[in-house]
Scaffold this motif. Structure first.
Motif, PDB file in Angstrom:
ATOM      1  N   ARG A 220       0.826  -1.214   0.000  1.00 26.89           N
ATOM      2  CA  ARG A 220       0.000   0.000   0.000  1.00 26.89           C
ATOM      3  C   ARG A 220       0.860   1.264   0.000  1.00 26.89           C
ATOM      4  N   GLU A 221       1.992   1.216   0.668  1.00 28.21           N
ATOM      5  CA  GLU A 221       2.892   2.373   0.687  1.00 28.21           C
ATOM      6  C   GLU A 221       3.426   2.667  -0.714  1.00 28.21           C
ATOM      7  N   THR A 222       3.823   1.628  -1.432  1.00 25.45           N
ATOM      8  CA  THR A 222       4.295   1.806  -2.808  1.00 25.45           C
ATOM      9  C   THR A 222       3.200   2.433  -3.666  1.00 25.45           C
TER      10      THR A 222
ATOM     11  N   GLN B  58       0.634   4.184  -2.652  1.00 22.57           N
ATOM     12  CA  GLN B  58       0.363   5.547  -2.187  1.00 22.57           C
ATOM     13  C   GLN B  58       1.379   6.544  -2.754  1.00 22.57           C
TER      14      GLN B  58
END
Length: 119
Positions: free
Chosen positions: A16-18, A20
């Motif tokens: 999810r960080e990637t 985002q």
């Protein structure tokens, strides 16, 4: 990136960080350098390659005719299509391609969590 053991669940927060980072609206105003964009794109692709079989496996758990199962499998098909596609010169170029991958990666994460993937 470290190799993940087959028994380890996917690292959904990292995925999810990637996504985002790639979907940050500020990227349109100040796009990343080509090398950084390539690294993020490859990370998104790698996350998708890990998550696609996980979502497929989790989709086998709900009842055969369940809506969440069909939605998850449709997302898997969409994700496979995005992985086969190549970034083009139109429709946002390489940044647009990376963002399309990020949106599908987010959706895969959602389906993985909703249909009870390993945690």
């Amino acid at each position: 990136m470290a190799e993940r053991a087959p028994a380890d669940p996917p690292d959904i927060p990292a995925m999810r960080e990637t996504a985002q980072i790639l979907l940050d609206p500020d990227l349109l105003a100040l796009p990343p350098a080509a090398g950084e964009l390539d690294t993020l794109t490859q990370a998104a692709r790698g996350h998708m390659e890990i998550l696609i079989p996980e979502v497929e496996q989790a989709a086998g758990k709900p009842a055969e005719h369940s809506v969440p199962r069909y939605c998850a499998l449709a997302c898997v098909g969409e994700a496979r299509g995005k992985l086969r596609a190549e970034p083009g010169h139109g429709t946002g170029g390489t940044l647009g391609y990376a963002q399309r991958l990020a949106r599908v990666l987010n959706a895969l994460c959602d389906h993985y969590e909703k249909i009870g993937g390993r945690s």
